[in-house]
Enzyme design. Structure first.
Site, short mmCIF file in Angstrom:
data_model
loop_
_atom_site.label_atom_id
_atom_site.label_comp_id
_atom_site.label_asym_id
_atom_site.label_seq_id
_atom_site.Cartn_x
_atom_site.Cartn_y
_atom_site.Cartn_z
N THR A 288 0.85 -1.19 0.00
CA THR A 288 0.00 0.00 0.00
C THR A 288 0.88 1.23 0.00
O THR A 288 2.08 1.15 0.26
CB THR A 288 -0.85 0.09 1.29
OG1 THR A 288 0.03 0.38 2.40
CG2 THR A 288 -1.60 -1.19 1.53
N ASP A 289 0.27 2.38 -0.24
CA ASP A 289 0.97 3.61 0.08
C ASP A 289 0.79 3.83 1.59
O ASP A 289 0.05 3.11 2.26
CB ASP A 289 0.46 4.79 -0.75
CG ASP A 289 1.52 5.90 -0.84
OD1 ASP A 289 2.46 5.89 -0.03
OD2 ASP A 289 1.40 6.78 -1.71
N TYR A 290 1.45 4.82 2.09
CA TYR A 290 1.58 5.12 3.52
C TYR A 290 0.21 5.25 4.22
O TYR A 290 -0.51 6.22 3.98
CB TYR A 290 2.33 6.44 3.60
CG TYR A 290 3.13 6.72 4.84
CD1 TYR A 290 4.51 6.70 4.80
CD2 TYR A 290 2.50 7.07 6.02
CE1 TYR A 290 5.26 7.01 5.92
CE2 TYR A 290 3.24 7.37 7.14
CZ TYR A 290 4.63 7.34 7.09
OH TYR A 290 5.36 7.65 8.20
#
Ligand code: NOJ
Length: 742
Positions: A288-290
């Site tokens: 995932t992104d952050y």
């Protein structure tokens, strides 16, 4: 106990390998190795491998998880980002390998976007070089330095197409065009992962295609905002660069923060399972992104984080960056029967597989050699490569009366905060780049032209209203023959979370330019910025304008060499520069509309009443110190058949006094389609060096597959009919010829 576990692990590998016949291919050996590890793992340990936490060395998002070392020890965290240097990575790896029960090595990720220590120009700048070899080299150097500093995974290339200059992250991409963007995405993957994708080579790193998908089209250019586009536009314009990066062998993908068609990308089964793993056949890991799993609560598609985790894991997310959601909830969800453990095993397999491919099980410390790190970081050939791309990325936007190149020894006034800055030259995502190591543009100008011939005054800051330095700037300029005004955006004004509602040069910099203009001396504006700006006023005032982006560690030298003609500029814009913000979004592959501007009536057509339609500087535009003349196009045939293809040829003559490089561009237009087609689409380009007075013949081969698109029924293919073909030095000034697709 721990030692026993290691032994079991090792024995099982050896057993499995020896059981295999010699003919067994590498892939299946890795799969078997993966399973042999998987069979030893508790559910909690499996989930630990699906967790990625930031170390406290760098902050690239809103929250920090403390106690990550203990998580590694307990097998609760199998991957770390933002940690670097061979020594520090070794320290963390040691905890994983020697103190966790199974000793599974960690992945180490970092945002190595345009260099690790030796920083190259920002990606948008690099794209303006149109030089695939140089771009690949940039990524290669970044990989070598990052790998030498303990990193084995970069969160790059960013493959997000964007036509949105308000969005600060256009600086990280390759511009507006899917064809060029695809070539660049593939070049970057080759650079990071090595030409033959041999991740086991300790000087390659795992690439990560991001942000999947369509992150580059946030509404109103506001970062993280909603994305809404037709499926046709998504597939035809936004998807190709991601696909090209995957086809080049990238083995990881990062989900994006945005929603698409009402579904956040991190929870989108369509994007991650149907499209990415299904249609595109991706076999690597999805991260995932952050904290983007957690953010699905804010998106409003789930009520809480536990539900968000379920959505993500079922959609096909293998690794949770920083969110702690998988770690907190997945085990119970499996125990309660809400998630099938098989799904966890599938995700885990993909994580372990890349660890095997990277050779981490053979030697977890293979990226942690301090001697090698010392030798490779800032190696002279790396600095040379950075200088080369920096020069190639610069775009000459104006050069009235040949004000440029400057002549050695002429007295110049250098004005502007950015001229004396080193930090700004690095731009955003500077990775481990160190601005104390480098020289500013001013230092380099002085070194080249002699201290006595360079008079500096700051004039003003890039932002704010302070005009107190104007008088000193005027005085400095008064003593010089020419003025070099370095203006633009400071580095924090581009990159993540740096969207703007204006694309003007900020602060009072343009006002300073207006003042300087009253001196009636030639003014060269050197621009540093990470996005297309509205340069209409500056274009009226300046005699010459050079777009230098944020040019990296060697930026000051590159700017100096270009200004003094040691290098003849060859960069071409990869995003359209509008005349004003009101024209945005503006891009060259627009549709004709039913009421195009060229209609004879004055009023009822697609136009503005207060601005022309066309941009200030079109896509593909860039001047040189020399001039190029294009012949008419010759076609091998006026009919393109599937078997034969078609060759289009032009002769390009260097009609000026300098040797120079030209980016010759090929565009086509499908005149009648079952759906409307763009007025131009880039289909080829070639960057060629032509000596002063010489000519070169440039040939492009066009085949029917290059004309395929998503037809009315959404099948991908061609339609016979009439086309136009264009060749020129930018997307506007072109020669044209018609042909028929049979
Ligand atoms: C958020 C950014 O969107 C992404 O591009 C980056 O890789 C991660 N943070 C990690 O720093």
């Amino acid at each position: 106990m721990k030692k026993t576990a290691h032994i079991i692990l090792l024995t099982s590998f050896v057993f499995l390998i020896s059981c295999n016949s010699i003919k067994t291919n590498k892939a299946s050996i890795i799969d078997q190795k993966v399973d042999s590890v998987l069979n030893l793992m508790t559910l909690e340990e499996k989930i630990g491998q699906m967790v990625l936490y930031t170390s406290d060395w760098d902050v690239t998002g809103p929250t920090l998880k403390s106690g990550y070392m203990d998580d590694i020890r307990k097998g609760h965290c199998g991957n770390i980002f933002n940690a670097h240097t061979a020594a520090y990575v070794r320290k963390l790896q040691k905890i994983a390998v020697e103190e966790s029960r199974l000793g599974i090595p960690l992945l180490f990720g970092y945002d190595v976007i345009h260099g690790h220590k030796t920083i190259f120009p920002i990606s948008l700048g690099e794209s303006a070089s149109w030089d695939m070899e140089a771009i690949e080299k940039g990524a290669r150097v970044a990989a070598i330095e990052a790998a030498a500093s303990g990193i084995n995974w970069t969160f790059a290339p960013m493959c997000d197409i964007s036509v949105e200059p308000r969005w600060g992250r256009v600086s990280e991409g390759a511009g507006e065009d899917p064809f060029l963007g695809s070539k660049i995405a593939a070049a970057r993957v080759r650079g990071f992962q090595g030409k033959d994708n041999n991740l086991a080579d300790p000087l390659t790193i795992l690439a990560c295609v991001k942000h999947f998908a369509a992150y580059g089209a946030p509404q109103a250019g506001r970062d993280y905002n909603t994305v809404d586009m037709s499926k046709r536009v998504f597939l035809e314009t936004y998807l190709p660069p991601y696909k090209a990066a995957l086809d080049a062998g990238a083995m990881s993908v990062m989900t994006s923060f945005n929603e698409l068609d009402g579904v956040p990308a991190t929870g989108s089964r369509y994007l991650l399972s149907d499209l990415l793993r299904g249609e595109l056949g991706f076999k690597g890991l999805v991260v995932t992104d952050y904290t983007s799993i957690n953010e699905m609560v804010n998106h409003g598609v789930v009520a809480n984080e536990a539900e968000a985790g379920l959505l993500a894991v079922k959609a096909g997310v293998d690794m949770d960056m920083q969110g702690e959601v998988y770690f907190k909830y997945l085990k119970k969800q499996v125990d309660d029967g809400l998630v099938d453990e098989k799904l966890i095993d599938e995700a885990l397999r993909r994580v372990l597989k890349v660890k095997f491919l990277l050779g981490l099980f053979d030697d977890p410390y293979r990226y942690c050699n301090e001697v090698r790190e010392k030798q490779l970081v800032y190696a002279p050939e790396h600095l040379e490569a950075a200088l080369d791309v920096a020069k190639k990325s610069m775009v000459l936007l104006k050069n009235q009366d040949q004000v440029l190149p400057l002549k050695k020894g002429e007295k110049i006034a250098v004005i502007g905060e950015l001229a004396a800055s080193t930090r700004d030259l690095l731009g955003s995502w500077k990775a481990a780049g160190d601005w104390d190591f480098m020289k500013s543009t001013l230092d380099e100008l002085k070194a080249y032209n002699g201290e006595a011939n360079v008079i500096y005054a700051e004039g003003c800051k890039t932002i704010g209203e302070d005009r107190s330095g104007f008088a000193a700037a005027m005085a400095a300029a008064g003593r010089a023959q020419k003025i070099v005004l370095v203006i633009g955006e400071n580095w924090e004004w581009s990159g993540e979370a740096a969207s703007r509602t204006s694309i003007d040069i900020p602060g009072v910099q343009t006002e300073l330019l207006e003042k300087l203009k009253t001196l009636n001396k030639p003014i060269v504006v050197v621009l540093m910025n990470g996005r297309p700006l509205d340069l209409t006023r500056e274009n009226e005032l300046a005699d010459a304008m050079l777009e230098t982006w944020y040019a990296g560690t060697m930026g000051g030298k590159a700017i100096t060499q270009v200004l003094f003609g040691e290098y003849n500029p060859s960069g071409k814009l990869t995003m359209t520069f509008p005349r004003n913000l009101g024209q945005v979004p503006i891009f060259y592959y627009e549709k004709n509309t039913g009421r195009p501007i060229y209609l004879p009536n004055d009023k009822y057509k697609s136009k503005y009443i207060d601005s022309p339609n066309d941009p200030l500087f079109p896509f593909g535009f860039g001047l040189s110190y020399t001039t190029f003349e294009y012949s008419d196009i010759t076609l091998s045939s006026t009919e393109l058949t599937d078997n034969e293809g078609l060759t289009a040829q032009v002769t390009v003559k260097n009609t000026g006094k300098y040797d120079g490089e030209e980016v010759v561009q090929l565009y086509v237009r499908d005149l009648v389609g079952s759906v409307t087609r763009p007025v131009k689409e880039l289909k080829g380009f070639e960057k060629v060096m032509i000596k002063a007075g010489e000519s070169k013949e440039i040939k492009f081969k066009l085949t029917s597959d290059m004309l395929a698109f998503y037809r009315l029924d959404m099948t991908y293919g061609t339609e016979p009919g009439d086309y136009k073909l264009f060749i020129g030095g930018n997307s506007k000034d072109v020669k044209e010829k018609g042909f028929k697709l049979k």
